[in-house]
Every structure is written in C-alpha cells, then in structure tokens.
Design an enzyme around this catalytic site. Sequence first.
Site, PDB file in Angstrom:
ATOM      1  CG  ASP A  77      -2.437   0.327   0.990  1.00  0.00           C
ATOM      2  OD1 ASP A  77      -2.773   1.980   1.070  1.00  0.00           O
ATOM      3  OD2 ASP A  77      -3.480   0.037   0.616  1.00  0.00           O
ATOM      4  CG  HIS A 123      -5.392   3.616   0.416  1.00  0.00           C
ATOM      5  ND1 HIS A 123      -4.720   2.314   0.881  1.00  0.00           N
ATOM      6  CD2 HIS A 123      -6.218   4.329   0.503  1.00  0.00           C
ATOM      7  CE1 HIS A 123      -5.954   2.021  -0.279  1.00  0.00           C
ATOM      8  NE2 HIS A 123      -6.486   3.134  -0.523  1.00  0.00           N
ATOM      9  CB  VAL A 141     -10.942   2.644  17.173  1.00  0.00           C
ATOM     10  CG1 VAL A 141      -9.845   2.241  16.133  1.00  0.00           C
ATOM     11  CG2 VAL A 141     -12.085   3.743  17.237  1.00  0.00           C
ATOM     12  CG  ASN A 214     -14.260   1.991  -3.800  1.00  0.00           C
ATOM     13  OD1 ASN A 214     -14.481   0.903  -3.505  1.00  0.00           O
ATOM     14  ND2 ASN A 214     -12.566   2.362  -3.709  1.00  0.00           N
ATOM     15  CB  ALA A 226     -10.337  -8.082  -6.654  1.00  0.00           C
ATOM     16  CE1 TYR A 228      -5.116 -11.589 -13.598  1.00  0.00           C
ATOM     17  CE2 TYR A 228      -3.985 -10.310 -11.612  1.00  0.00           C
ATOM     18  CZ  TYR A 228      -4.119 -10.321 -12.838  1.00  0.00           C
ATOM     19  OH  TYR A 228      -3.643  -9.886 -13.506  1.00  0.00           O
ATOM     20  CB  SER A 278      -9.037   0.413   0.023  1.00  0.00           C
ATOM     21  OG  SER A 278      -8.997   0.662  -1.147  1.00  0.00           O
TER      22      SER A 278
END
Length: 426
Positions: A77, A123, A141, A214, A226, A228, A278
């Site tokens: 990332d 991100h 959290v 998205n 994604a 594959y 994501s």
Amino acid sequence: MKPGRPLVALAALAALLVPGTAAAAPVARAPGDCRNPPAPGQPLPSNAPRDPTIARLGLERAWDLSTGAGVTVAVVDSGVDGGQAKLQAAMAPGFDFVPSATPPGFQRVAGGLGDCGDNGASHGTAIAGLIAARPGDDDRVIGVAPAARIAPVRFLDGIDNSSPEMIAAAIRTGAESGQVLNLSFAVSVDRAPIRDAIQYALSRNVVVVAAAGNEASNGDTKWYPAAYPGVLAVAALKQDGTPLAQSNRGDWVGIAAPGEGLTAPASGGGYAGVSGTSFATALVSGVAALVRARFPGMSAAEVVHRLTATAVPLGAARDDRVGAGMVDPFAALSAQVGAGPTASASASGPVPAPGSVRVLPRPDEGGGIAERWGRLLGIVGVLTVAAVLAYLGRLALRAARQRRNRTGPRKPVRDPGADPPDVRLV
C-alpha cells in the site's frame, strides 16, 4: 450480525473524522520520504461510542477463539505510520519500492514506515489499523486481529506512478513477508507481471485478499488482482447491510464486509472516517488472520473456502454484488466446514445450503491428568454454585412469605429505565 442503533452514533463520529479535515498541518517530509504525506487524524471525542463494527462482526465472541497471534499480514500500500499508538506494537519489518533510472526501473530497500497517503488522506495506516490495531489505553477502536503483526510494503511515489513490474515485485515481497496478503488497489487491465506475482503468492500458501474496487462497475469489467483465480475479492457494504453503490460487481467477487463510515487510525496520530472496498478488504484480511492463527495447518485455499462458506448470504445464496455474503468471523472460526476448493479453483467457492454448516467444538488445549483434574474441579464448582443458589432461593422464598404476612404499604419498585490511471488505491 444485523446493524443496530450504535451504527447511527458511529456514522456521526465518522462524519467528524473525514480524512483531510484535521486542523494540524501535514508532517514535514524527511529526506527520501513521501513527497506529500497525509494530514494527521483527529482525536476521538470523549463521548464517542465504541466502534460498532466490533459488535456488528461479533468480534468479542471471535476473540475468545483467536486474536491472530503468530500471523503476519503484509500490507502492499502507501506505507504504514509505525509511530501510530495503535500500531507501534504491531509492526514487522517492511520494504520501500522506489523508482530508479536504472533497470529494472525501481529499487527495493528496507522501510515501509511512514504513510505516503492517497490524495492527502491516510490509506495504508488505516488498512493496517483495521486489521491489527491494539486496544491500548482506549478500546473503542480495535483491529479485527489485534494480536496479528503488519509487514508494510510501500510505494514511495504512489502506486499510480508504479509500473506493473514494480507492483509485481511488491506483491512478491509481501508474499515473502506474511501469511496473509492485503491488496487494497485495483488495476483495470490484466497485466502478466502482476498475474504471475499472484500465482507466486498462492504457490507460497499465502491467503491473498484484494479489493473489488470503487468504480461502480456492473460486471462488464474485471478488476485485478481481485479477479484472478485464487484471490478473495472483497466488496463493500453500507451501514444498512446493502451493497455500497461504488463497489464493483461481477462473478469474481467472493465476499463482502462493512465498507462505509468506518473509524480507522490515521497517520500522524488520531483517527479518520474511511469508506470503500479498500477498507472492507482490510476487515476480511483481519478475519483471515484470525483463521490462520486458529488453524495453522490449514491451506490458503481452505481458509478462503472457510470464509466464504460461513459468510452470511444477503438475499440470494449467491450475488455478484457481494459474492457469498457478509464475512462472519465467529462462524469462520467455529463452524464445521466441508472440503473446499483447490488453490487453483475460484476464490468464491461453493456456498453451503442452510443448516449444512455445523458448530465445531473448541479443540482440547492439552490432555493428561492436569486437564482432567481441571474439568473435575469445574464440575464440582458448578454443583457447589447450584447448591448455594438453591439454598439462597429457599431463604428468599421464606422471606417473601413473611413479608406478605406483614401489614403496611409496600415499598415502590424502582423503574430501571430504557437502554440507552489504470491502477489506483481504492
């Protein structure tokens, strides 16, 4: 698994934590570091509720069975802020991929720490936090797998400026760094180097989890990695449990997870509200880490099958918008699931008929006399408690009879009240 009233409270919280709205200035760039680091997040309001994603995914029950200890998730990332309080104890060694003028056009160096961000927002740090944030001194959290570790693989100049060869090299590095690989980016074209890198990861028995993207695609376009075979493609759900409008659809989508109004740790400290596939992908990667920790001998293909076979169908048994349905961590850890597909089969796998998934008893954590003695003491304890309760019950009944024989007004009963480019990060 149904969304409840706490989601409304977190929606308001997430609205306050929109990335890029913090008053603090971006962190200054260190030599050789990100060109445009994201702004820090914001502190949680003192009256903010506990993240309802914890209850929505049933994580308290799941953590009785697994917390992800011993599993490393590689996050390919924008990098991860290893100084984030929620992530300091979770960090494993990472790598940077830096463009170079000499072949092969990039360099791999030790690094990965520091979030280069996405359009001014965290991100990679958010992804890592949703996977493995520690409770610390504020358990409102927490990551899905709070004992897992994070190995960051960072694109120093952004993934949209990276060649297919560099992306492929980063995927291979991630596959060598962890047992689960989180890929929260989408490529609109089937690139041979990336395809080969995915096959390399699968050959190493790594669970590969990737975002569906998205772009609001209706199935006419596949998004990679994604799409594959062998990759678990993740779609995003709104807070009401319906598919997020932007989430791509297709017969290659394997599973879905919450992807709207999530609260995640941010680079530079504090938190940010995040949405999209994501971040739904990060939740599924966290569940994969829980499963790998509980069943260390299970193959990557079997882990993917277990996740999809125990998912909660949303309407039809199979839906191109959500795949097998919403991920269910506790069921993935506790259900008895039949044999799954091989590593080369579709990631979505077969969806079991209702009632065909049975609860799997917890495995014995030892054997021998110590365990048997512990069980005996447990039985004796239960019988003792039962006897005490019965005795107290008889006393209470006797006292009630005596009160009924007395004269005078009864005391009022207290009312307890009501319960309150062609590749991009996605």
